[in-house]
Structure formats: C-alpha cells, structure tokens
Write a protein that holds these residues in place. Sequence first.
Motif, mmCIF file in Angstrom:
data_model
loop_
_atom_site.group_PDB
_atom_site.id
_atom_site.type_symbol
_atom_site.label_atom_id
_atom_site.label_comp_id
_atom_site.label_asym_id
_atom_site.label_seq_id
_atom_site.Cartn_x
_atom_site.Cartn_y
_atom_site.Cartn_z
ATOM 1 N N ARG A 42 4.339 16.116 -15.375
ATOM 2 C CA ARG A 42 4.632 15.106 -14.355
ATOM 3 C C ARG A 42 3.834 13.830 -14.633
ATOM 4 N NH1 ARG A 42 3.268 15.325 -8.305
ATOM 5 N NH2 ARG A 42 4.354 13.407 -7.727
ATOM 6 N N ALA A 46 5.480 10.238 -15.754
ATOM 7 C CA ALA A 46 5.235 9.009 -14.981
ATOM 8 C C ALA A 46 4.697 7.912 -15.898
ATOM 9 C CB ALA A 46 4.248 9.293 -13.848
ATOM 10 N N GLU A 50 6.962 4.592 -16.861
ATOM 11 C CA GLU A 50 6.616 3.288 -16.283
ATOM 12 C C GLU A 50 5.991 2.339 -17.306
ATOM 13 O OE1 GLU A 50 3.900 3.468 -12.903
ATOM 14 O OE2 GLU A 50 5.445 2.407 -11.768
ATOM 15 N N THR A 141 2.306 -0.671 -12.799
ATOM 16 C CA THR A 141 2.305 0.794 -12.903
ATOM 17 C C THR A 141 1.959 1.480 -11.564
ATOM 18 O OG1 THR A 141 0.029 0.616 -13.719
ATOM 19 C CG2 THR A 141 1.750 0.924 -15.378
ATOM 20 N N PRO A 142 2.665 1.120 -10.494
ATOM 21 C CA PRO A 142 2.328 1.727 -9.190
ATOM 22 C C PRO A 142 2.705 3.203 -9.099
ATOM 23 C CG PRO A 142 4.288 0.358 -9.003
ATOM 24 C CD PRO A 142 3.734 0.128 -10.385
ATOM 25 N N GLU A 143 3.770 3.599 -9.833
ATOM 26 C CA GLU A 143 4.246 4.973 -9.712
ATOM 27 C C GLU A 143 3.207 5.954 -10.287
ATOM 28 O OE1 GLU A 143 6.699 6.070 -8.033
ATOM 29 O OE2 GLU A 143 6.313 8.125 -8.706
ATOM 30 N N THR A 146 0.590 6.447 -7.829
ATOM 31 C CA THR A 146 1.024 7.293 -6.714
ATOM 32 C C THR A 146 0.856 8.765 -7.085
ATOM 33 O OG1 THR A 146 2.634 5.594 -6.175
ATOM 34 C CG2 THR A 146 2.964 7.727 -5.140
ATOM 35 N N VAL A 147 1.219 9.107 -8.329
ATOM 36 C CA VAL A 147 1.047 10.498 -8.791
ATOM 37 C C VAL A 147 -0.444 10.855 -8.787
ATOM 38 C CG1 VAL A 147 1.293 12.023 -10.803
ATOM 39 C CG2 VAL A 147 3.171 10.491 -10.160
ATOM 40 N N GLU A 150 -1.683 11.419 -5.315
ATOM 41 C CA GLU A 150 -1.115 12.640 -4.733
ATOM 42 C C GLU A 150 -1.817 13.887 -5.298
ATOM 43 O OE1 GLU A 150 1.386 15.913 -4.820
ATOM 44 O OE2 GLU A 150 2.660 14.441 -5.846
ATOM 45 N N VAL A 166 -0.909 -0.758 -3.092
ATOM 46 C CA VAL A 166 -0.017 -1.215 -4.159
ATOM 47 C C VAL A 166 0.283 -2.701 -3.968
ATOM 48 C CG1 VAL A 166 2.329 -0.990 -5.041
ATOM 49 C CG2 VAL A 166 1.015 1.042 -4.506
#
Length: 493
Positions: A42, A46, A50, A141-143, A146-147, A150, A166
């Motif tokens: 994952r 990501a 990205e 690279t916000p995604e 986020t990972v 999390e 973000v």
Amino acid sequence: MTAGALIEQARKVQPEWDALGVHGRVRALAELPRILLDNLDRIADAITGENGKPRAEAIAHEAVPAIALTRHHLEHAAETLGSTRITSPSSPHRTALRVHHPYGVVVAIAPWNLPFLIPFSQVLPALIAGNAVILKPSELTPEVATVLIELIGRCELPPGVLQLAVGDGAVGAELVAAGPDKVLFTGSVSTGRKVMAAAAQFPIPVGLELGGVDAAVVLDDADLEFTTSAVAWGATFNGGQACCSIERVLVHRDLHDAFVVRLEDKLRRIDTRRDLAPAIDQRQQDIWQRHVESARGLGLQVSGGEPLPERRYTPTLITAAPGHRPVTDSDAWREETFGPVVAVVAFDTDEQAIDLHNDTEYGLTASVFSADTARARALARRLHAGSVAINDVAATMYSTPELPWGGVGRSGFGRSHGVDALLDAAWVQIVESPRGPAFGPKRPWWYPYGAELEDAMRALGETFVAPHRSDRLSGYARAGRALLGMLSRSPKL
Ligand code: NAD
C-alpha cells in the motif's frame, strides 16, 4: 480546520501523550514495524502512484527504511530520552538530573521527493519524545501522507496527537505563524529561509534540512569500473531528485578521460522507462533543461540532456571542452539541479580536490573513492559535508537508521535519524539538588563578599589547571575547606 485550530487541538491532547512517559509511548507504538511491513504494498503503491518513482525505489528507499528507523527509535528511545545523573567535582555537595521534555506541538513540513520516509523521519521521533505533531506534506504528495498518518494512527495514540494539514506553502506558513513550539522543515534553501524568519518572530527552534550540490571525489587509485557504476546510480536514482544526489564529480586528471567515457556509457544504458523516475512536474524539468542549456551556452560538452515523453529525461553528463569556460562556472556545478544531471571536473592534487569540493556554500553529503581507505578517510574529514561515504554513495546512509543525517552551511542544521533525531525532539532540563543534608550551611559566596572569597576562588581556579587528577582532588578539598572556614569567620546574611 484552520492552522490555529489544529495547534489548539494538538495542545489540548499533548499533555496526555506526554504523561505516558517514554516507556508508555514506546509501548503505544510497538506494533508500528509490523503495521508498516503488512502495508508495504500500500505504501509503495501510494508513493509510485503519486510521485512516479519506480516501485523498487519506493520499497528499497522508503518503506523498508521506515521499518528499520522505527525499530531503531523504539529500541533506543528509553535510553536516549530517559533521565541521567550528572555529578561534578566543582560542586561535590550537589547532584543533578538531566531530564528530556517534549517541546509540546511540533509542526513538520516535508518535501515531495521522498514523500513517505522524510515526513516519517520527522514525525516519529517527535512523537516518541512526547510531542503532538502536525504534518504538512508537500502539496504534490498529499495521498502518501494520508497513508502515513493512517498507519501510525493504527497504534494506540490519543486522538489528535498526530494531525495532517494538507495544502500548499501558504498552509505551511500559516502553521508556523500560529506559534507551534518547534518546526522541522525539509525542503529548499529559499523556503527554509522563510520558515526560519517566521520562526524567529517568536522565537521558536527550527530544524532545517535543505538542499545540496553533493560531490563525489575520485582519487587516482580508485577502481574505475566500480566508481563509475556508483556515480551513475548516485546521480540519477529518483530521477536525480534527492537532496544527496551526486551533482558534481571531481576526478583525478590521470583517470578523467577514461572515467568520462565509462560514465557516459553507463548513463546512456540506463533504462529510462523502467528505472528512472520522471520529473515530479514540468517546473522541475524546466530547471534541468535550463542548467543543461546554460552549460551548452558556455560551450561545455553535454551528453544526454534531452526531454523525453511523460517528463522523463536522458541522463546527462557535462564535461569540459578545450578553449571554453570551466565546468565550475556552470549553473549545474554551482546550483542544485535536482535532476539526472552530473558535471565532471579534473583535479591534480588531493589539496586541489578539497578546495574544489569546499568551494560551495552547501554541505550535505559527499563520497570519496580510493583503494586506500585510510587516505580517503583523512580526506573525508576535510570535506565540508554532514555525511561522507568512502567507496559508496552517501545516499545509502539515509537508509541506515543509526546514522544521523543533516548538513552544514546552506544545507541546514539539526539532525534526523539516529539517536540525534530523538534528542532533537526534546529540550533538556537540569534538576539539581543537595547530595547530603537538605539545606546544609549557607553558601560562602552569598553576601557579604570579602577578600577571602577571592582567595578561595583563586585556589579553586588553580585546580582546573592542575596537571594530575590527584592534584586536582586535593586542590578541591583545600578550596572547599577555605570556603567553609570563611563561614565561621564572616557569617552570611
Ligand atoms: P520546497 O521548499 O518547495 O517545499 C518544501 C515544503 O515547504 C512543502 O511542503 C511546501 O508546501 C512548504 N512550503 C512552501 N513555502 C512555505 C512557506 N512559506 N512556509 C512554510 N512552508 C512552506 O521544497 P520541495 O521542492 O518540496 O523539495 C525539494 C527540496 O528539498 C530540494 O532543495 C532538496 O534538496 C530539499 N531536500 C532536502 C533534504 C535533506 O535531507 N536535506 C531531503 C529532501 C529534500
């Protein structure tokens, strides 16, 4: 949420996190290495999705080093951040504790080039030290961030102790202006200056990890085959978009021509579709192209230097051309290109190599290649750079969790990784107390003053220059007796 609201929320929850103590926080984060390992794909998806870098780099340069870093920090946290006792022969009647406290709220501002590992290495030690953390990743690279949030959030953290903000640079500026207790910034020199200027208004401490024009120094006894392979990789991995990419190569004149032929061949053979990360955006590729065009304009030899579809680029080598300006005058030599572009210069003596290397305001990393490790080590110590690798590419050090990482000069200050990162995340308090009776006699240096105090202090001063330990100890004892004697002769207020 506004920057102010994020900081307020962080301030509210931070004492609860601090109160767990370092052992409690280590326990709360104990599952993190396993969580990261279970989510390797994952994380890699990501990053590659990205940022565009090859999946092999996402795993080898970011995801797995994050697991190693977590293991290191969790193992060393208690010993590094625990309290330690300090005693001093200058004050034999006193003892002190060195205590580490979290700053409170830490804002971490990150770049896009290692979008997982860099923010991770800012956030993790700050959390372990007991801070609440607000991460402001790159807007590109916000995604990935986020990972990251999390996955860390799956540990037993109080809600709100780790938050994500973000947005673009304006969001970073608002967070700094909202008055956190420390800012960790990794990015360009120009933004670093702004962050430091904003932090100076309070003032609050900042850690700055900035850019570089890192060099490889190739001595006359280096193995050409090994060294050209190392440089070909060190200059181009991540599409050359690493703070520690090799941008300059200094090669002994005896090896120069053969070195250039082999390096050019290896750069040409890189599979640009499979192995070379594209430029993160057009703006970045425009900087590469500008530096390449300016080298061409100076009449230098340029091999490669062509934009390819999908923001890919042919790896580029810039070398001297007889009768033209020196390579050292080029933008590619003097300024950070942050792309798959490397410039080569010949030198005649080790002294000249050191001078050429240090003729820059940057100082992040360097490499030295030589068959004589002792000679290379001696030379390395004279290079103005935070990390120097002998016969390897310094970038690999970033994956070694024990090694503190950071620069000197324009490349910034403060250290991530290693126990230094844990220490950077905390402020030091000294709690000093009596060793014997709770109060003891009044102190001889309190009022009223007199000539005897000066004499006793002079005797104490002499103990600090006494050549032998036994002389020092008997000197302390004499000075102590003199000070106590004063008390009976001239009572204190
Ligand atoms: P950048 O300076 O453009 O941006 C970095 C971060 O700062 C981003 O999150 C951005 O949104 C934010 N920002 C922008 N303006 C701001 C402001 N006024 N106040 C607060 N935050 C603001 O850098 P970049 O292009 O993302 O990254 C590339 C640079 O980072 C290169 O120079 C590279 O050498 C450097 N870098 C250094 C290291 C290191 O360890 N020394 C590691 C990676 C990258």
